[in-house]
Design an enzyme around this catalytic site. Structure first.
Site, PDB file in Angstrom:
ATOM      1  N   HIS A   1      -9.897  -2.759  -1.008  1.00 29.34           N
ATOM      2  CA  HIS A   1      -9.115  -2.276  -2.147  1.00 29.34           C
ATOM      3  C   HIS A   1      -9.596  -2.914  -3.452  1.00 29.34           C
ATOM      4  CE1 HIS A   1      -5.588  -1.700   0.849  1.00 29.34           C
ATOM      5  NE2 HIS A   1      -5.983  -0.504   0.485  1.00 29.34           N
TER       6      HIS A   1
ATOM      7  N   ARG B   1      -9.870   4.365   0.234  1.00 27.11           N
ATOM      8  CA  ARG B   1      -8.486   4.749   0.507  1.00 27.11           C
ATOM      9  C   ARG B   1      -7.844   5.597  -0.607  1.00 27.11           C
ATOM     10  NH1 ARG B   1      -6.148   1.063   4.280  1.00 27.11           N
ATOM     11  NH2 ARG B   1      -7.757   0.682   5.857  1.00 27.11           N
TER      12      ARG B   1
ATOM     13  N   ASP C   1       0.806  -1.223   0.000  1.00 21.92           N
ATOM     14  CA  ASP C   1       0.000   0.000   0.000  1.00 21.92           C
ATOM     15  C   ASP C   1       0.837   1.270   0.000  1.00 21.92           C
ATOM     16  OD1 ASP C   1      -2.410  -1.362   0.004  1.00 21.92           O
ATOM     17  OD2 ASP C   1      -2.335  -1.648   2.172  1.00 21.92           O
TER      18      ASP C   1
ATOM     19  N   CYS D   1      -0.711  -7.799  -0.968  1.00 25.23           N
ATOM     20  CA  CYS D   1      -0.418  -6.663  -0.056  1.00 25.23           C
ATOM     21  C   CYS D   1       0.867  -6.814   0.730  1.00 25.23           C
ATOM     22  CB  CYS D   1      -1.501  -6.424   0.982  1.00 25.23           C
ATOM     23  SG  CYS D   1      -2.970  -7.291   0.884  1.00 25.23           S
TER      24      CYS D   1
END
Ligand code: GLY
Length: 262
Positions: free
Chosen positions: A162, A132, A68, A249
């Site tokens: 996400h 986000r 991220d 991730c």
């Protein structure tokens, strides 16, 4: 051509991992998470990837989710301004780790973007507009992507954390998707076969050139991919899923020159 990354940057879950952000207040076993992370690193190394393990970050419960914090392109990298304010302290060490490998740009307010909202496919970057990632974050990435001749395609994320909670590539031309979570119209022009996944944990797989890493929480997706002749490497991720994390991730992946990787 989709290749196996030459390098990956990871960070193990630290002692504060059980306080990470998550939708459901499920209990987390930080020790088990660490051993599952070890298993993930082993799977990357087995594939020939050189893995750099960053030290734990104290007071960064979500620090394991390094993807991220940056988007690594061909010649440059964008160090993000994560959408969750509690995660913004994670980026400094990532910028340092990328220095010397790519030309690094640091995203500025009001832009926000999580790397989990960015999916590389050949000359495109599919970018999720999510809780986000905002429009300014997408535009900042688009400007940088243009330097490497990449085009950004925006997709609205309706549900889930996400974009890549709901779709990833299983191979150079196969996209696994949880269709209800995304507005997929923008993807119609990409030369990809879209395959609906039968379970949530199956939407996030990590495609390498010769194998696909799949969570053991997605047995029906694994079966579907095996039937298509793909080689699979299954890893245990229960404590990573408990923190709303998944396969992609947990690493920042760097492709060798002239190639691309997910
Ligand atoms: N726990 C992953 C995130 O919320 O960023």
């Amino acid at each position: 051509m989709l290749v196996t990354p030459s390098h990956a940057i990871v960070r193990p879950p630290g002692s504060s991992y059980s306080s990470c952000l998550r939708e459901q207040p499920v209990a987390i076993d930080a020790e088990l998470a660490r051993s599952q992370h070890d298993g993930y690193v082993a799977a990357l190394r087995e594939a020939g990837i050189v893995v750099e393990v960053l030290p734990e970050l104290p007071n960064a419960p979500d620090g394991v989710f390094v993807e991220d914090t940056a988007v690594v392109l061909d010649s440059c990298a964008l160090v993000t301004r994560p959408g969750a304010p509690s995660r913004r302290g994670e980026v400094e060490t990532i910028a340092a780790a990328l220095e010397g490998r790519r030309e690094v740009t640091i995203m500025q307010a009001p832009a926000t973007l999580d790397g989990g909202d960015v999916l590389r496919f050949d000359r495109w970057l599919v970018v999720g507009l999510s809780r986000r990632t905002n429009r300014a974050g997408l535009e900042c990435l688009a400007r940088l992507a243009a330097i490497d001749g990449l085009e950004v395609v925006a997709v609205r994320v309706n549900d889930g954390l996400h974009l890549k909670s709901a779709c990833t590539l299983a191979g150079p031309e196969i996209m696994l998707v949880r269709e209800a979570d995304l507005e997929l119209g923008a993807l119609a022009r990409l030369p990809l076969e879209r395959v609906a996944v039968p379970e949530a944990a199956g939407a996030n797989v990590l495609a390498l050139a010769d194998r696909v890493i799949v969570s053991s929480a997605a047995p029906r997706t694994a079966e579907l991919l095996a039937r298509r002749g793909l080689s699979l490497r299954i890893v245990e991720l229960s404590q990573i899923h408990a923190g709303d994390g998944a396969l992609t991730c947990m690493s920042l992946r760097l492709a060798p020159a002239g190639a691309w990787t997910v």
